[in-house]
Design a protein around this motif. Structure first.
Motif, PDB file in Angstrom:
ATOM      1  N   LYS A  44       0.813  -1.353   0.125  1.00  0.00           N
ATOM      2  CA  LYS A  44       0.139  -0.002  -0.115  1.00  0.00           C
ATOM      3  C   LYS A  44       0.751   1.258   0.017  1.00  0.00           C
ATOM      4  CE  LYS A  44      -4.042   0.550   1.680  1.00  0.00           C
ATOM      5  NZ  LYS A  44      -5.300   0.186   2.484  1.00  0.00           N
ATOM      6  N   ARG A  66      -9.796   4.756  -9.252  1.00  0.00           N
ATOM      7  CA  ARG A  66      -9.706   6.111  -8.582  1.00  0.00           C
ATOM      8  C   ARG A  66     -10.278   7.233  -9.262  1.00  0.00           C
ATOM      9  NH1 ARG A  66      -9.535   2.958  -5.076  1.00  0.00           N
ATOM     10  NH2 ARG A  66      -7.986   2.759  -3.202  1.00  0.00           N
ATOM     11  N   TYR A  79      -4.925   7.114  -1.839  1.00  0.00           N
ATOM     12  CA  TYR A  79      -4.606   5.828  -1.206  1.00  0.00           C
ATOM     13  C   TYR A  79      -4.593   4.790  -2.408  1.00  0.00           C
ATOM     14  CZ  TYR A  79      -5.087   8.412   2.983  1.00  0.00           C
ATOM     15  OH  TYR A  79      -4.748   9.428   4.061  1.00  0.00           O
ATOM     16  N   LEU A  80      -3.547   3.894  -2.557  1.00  0.00           N
ATOM     17  CA  LEU A  80      -3.460   3.005  -3.581  1.00  0.00           C
ATOM     18  C   LEU A  80      -2.817   1.734  -2.987  1.00  0.00           C
ATOM     19  CD1 LEU A  80      -2.467   5.125  -6.585  1.00  0.00           C
ATOM     20  CD2 LEU A  80      -4.632   4.224  -6.046  1.00  0.00           C
TER      21      LEU A  80
ATOM     22  N   GLU B  99      -8.106   3.940   1.937  1.00  0.00           N
ATOM     23  CA  GLU B  99      -7.207   4.116   3.462  1.00  0.00           C
ATOM     24  C   GLU B  99      -7.254   2.874   4.108  1.00  0.00           C
ATOM     25  OE1 GLU B  99      -8.321   7.612   5.206  1.00  0.00           O
ATOM     26  OE2 GLU B  99      -6.389   7.571   6.483  1.00  0.00           O
ATOM     27  N   GLY B 100      -8.414   2.358   4.214  1.00  0.00           N
ATOM     28  CA  GLY B 100      -8.637   1.350   5.173  1.00  0.00           C
ATOM     29  C   GLY B 100      -8.763  -0.041   4.202  1.00  0.00           C
ATOM     30  N   TRP B 101      -8.952  -1.084   5.095  1.00  0.00           N
ATOM     31  CA  TRP B 101      -9.035  -2.530   4.117  1.00  0.00           C
ATOM     32  C   TRP B 101     -10.444  -2.421   3.408  1.00  0.00           C
ATOM     33  CZ3 TRP B 101     -12.552  -6.553   4.234  1.00  0.00           C
ATOM     34  CH2 TRP B 101     -11.910  -7.629   3.605  1.00  0.00           C
ATOM     35  N   ASP B 103     -13.658  -0.108   1.856  1.00  0.00           N
ATOM     36  CA  ASP B 103     -14.435   1.183   1.697  1.00  0.00           C
ATOM     37  C   ASP B 103     -15.934   0.935   2.024  1.00  0.00           C
ATOM     38  OD1 ASP B 103     -12.025   1.982   0.801  1.00  0.00           O
ATOM     39  OD2 ASP B 103     -12.496   2.295  -1.177  1.00  0.00           O
TER      40      ASP B 103
END
Lengths: 105, 245
Positions: A44, A66, A79-80, B99-101, B103
Motif C-alpha cells: 500500500k 480512483r 490511497y493506492l 485508506e483502510g481495508w 471502503d
C-alpha cells in the motif's frame, strides 16, 4: 553479511514507500511530472497529487478505480495498492491529453 | 464534438423508457463537482420492464444527492408503462477510498409512489455499501433494508435485498464483471432461497471520454434467474453521463 545489508536496504526502501512518505505528482500546464514512475507491487502507498494549474483537474485511473477532483493550488492524497505488477495509466479527466502511467514492480 | 450532445441525449432518453430495483451503489461514486445524468434499465423475459432517469451531484466530497424518476411496466401482456415513483437518494461516503481495508458508505433512498391515484405505498430504503479493491479488480457489496409505508400488514414490513459485483478493471473502455441482485423478502417472514429473487450474470462496463462534455459510462449485461421466483432472464443496461460543473 553483505546480502543481509542489501536485503535490509531494499526492505527499508519498500517500507518508506509504503509508510509515511507519499509519492508526489504535480500537474502543471497540462503535463504530469513525473509522467511515469515505479511503485512497489503488493504494497500500500499514498500518492500526493498537486494541481499546479489555474483550473480544476480530475485525476483519474480506471485501472486503479480512483478519481479525485483537485482545485487549483490544492493537493490531495490518493490511497493506492497493494497492486499486482503491471502498468496502470492515469489521466486528467478534464484534459484527457494530460496523462501518465504508474508501473508496479 | 457538437454532434455528440444530441446523440447522448437520445441514448439517455432511449434508456429512460426502465430501473426498478436493480440497484448497484459504490461508496466512492460521489461525483463531486460533476452533474450525473443516469439512465438505468432492465427488461425481464416475463415481460416486466423498469426504467429510470437519475440526476445527481456530489454536494461535498463525501455526500452525493440525487433524484430519480422510475417507470415500470408490470409483467404480462397489455400492461402499460407508467411512472412508478419519484426517489430522493443520498449516499454518504464513510471512508477515504483505499485508506483502510474496506471502503464503506451509507445509502438512503425515499420513494414517493402515490402517483396518479395509485395506492402503491411510499418506501424508505437504507443500506450499507462496501467496496474492496484487490489488485486490478473491484468488488462491491450492497446490503439494503426497505420498508413500505402501508397500513396493510401484508405489504408493510422490513425487507432485505442485496447486490454484489466483481469487476476486472482491464481497460477504461471495457471492464468485464459478474454481478448478482437478490431480494430475500421480509426479514420476519423469509421467503426461503427458492421463494426469493436472485438473478446473476455477466456484464460489460466501461468509460468513454468525450472531451469537455465529460464522460459516458456504460454497463450492459444479461442476468440469469437462479431461483424459482426469479425471471429466467433479465437484460440490464445503464448509461451514465458525468458532466463537469
Amino acid at each position: 553479511m553483505r546480502f543481509a545489508f542489501l536485503l535490509l536496504f531494499c526492505l527499508s526502501a519498500v517500507a518508506a514507500l509504503a509508510g509515511d512518505e507519499p509519492l508526489r505528482l504535480v500537474l502543471h500546464e497540462h503535463k504530469f511530472t513525473p509522467e511515469q514512475f515505479d511503485v512497489p507491487a503488493h504494497v500500500k502507498f499514498r500518492l500526493l497529487v498537486k494541481n499546479d494549474s489555474d483550473a480544476d483537474i480530475e485525476w483519474e485511473s480506471d485501472e486503479l478505480d480512483r478519481e479525485e477532483v483537485i482545485s487549483p493550488g490544492e493537493e490531495r492524497t490518493i490511497y493506492l495498492g497493494p497492486l499486482d505488477p503491471g502498468s496502470y495509466p492515469f489521466y486528467d479527466d478534464r484534459h484527457s491529453a494530460s496523462k501518465g502511467v504508474l508501473i508496479a514492480k | 464534438m457538437i454532434r455528440a450532445g444530441p446523440l447522448i441525449a437520445a441514448l439517455l432518453l432511449a434508456g429512460a423508457a426502465q430501473a426498478d430495483e436493480l440497484r448497484l451503489v459504490s461508496p466512492n461514486e460521489i461525483d463531486y463537482r460533476e452533474l450525473e445524468i443516469e439512465s438505468e434499465n432492465s427488461a425481464a423475459t416475463d415481460g416486466g420492464r423498469d426504467y429510470s432517469l437519475d440526476l445527481g451531484t456530489g454536494v461535498t466530497r463525501w455526500w452525493h444527492l440525487g433524484a430519480e424518476f422510475e417507470w415500470e411496466r408490470e409483467a404480462g401482456p397489455g400492461n402499460p408503462t407508467r411512472l412508478d415513483g419519484v426517489q430522493l437518494e443520498s449516499l454518504i461516503r464513510l471512508t477515504e477510498p483505499g485508506e483502510g481495508w474496506l471502503d464503506a458508505g451509507f445509502y438512503t433512498e425515499y420513494t414517493r409512489s402515490d402517483l396518479h391515484g395509485r395506492e402503491t405505498p411510499d418506501d424508505l430504503l437504507v443500506g450499507g455499501v462496501f467496496l474492496k479493491d484487490i489488485g486490478r479488480t473491484t468488488h462491491t457489496l450492497d446490503l439494503f433494508l426497505d420498508r413500505p409505508f402501508s397500513p396493510d400488514e401484508d405489504v408493510s414490513g422490513v425487507r432485505f435485498s442485496y447486490t454484489w459485483q466483481s469487476r476486472w478493471n482491464l481497460w477504461r473502455q471495457f471492464a468485464p464483471a459478474i454481478e448478482a441482485f437478490g431480494q430475500a423478502g421480509r426479514i420476519d417472514r423469509p421467503d426461503g432461497f427458492q421463494g426469493g429473487q436472485l438473478i446473476v450474470g455477466p456484464v460489460a462496463t466501461g468509460t468513454l471520454l468525450l472531451g469537455p462534455i465529460g464522460k459516458l459510462r456504460y454497463e450492459a449485461g444479461y442476468l440469469f434467474g437462479a431461483t424459482e421466483a426469479s425471471p429466467s432472464g433479465t437484460v440490464r443496461w445503464k448509461l451514465e453521463m458525468e458532466i463537469p460543473l
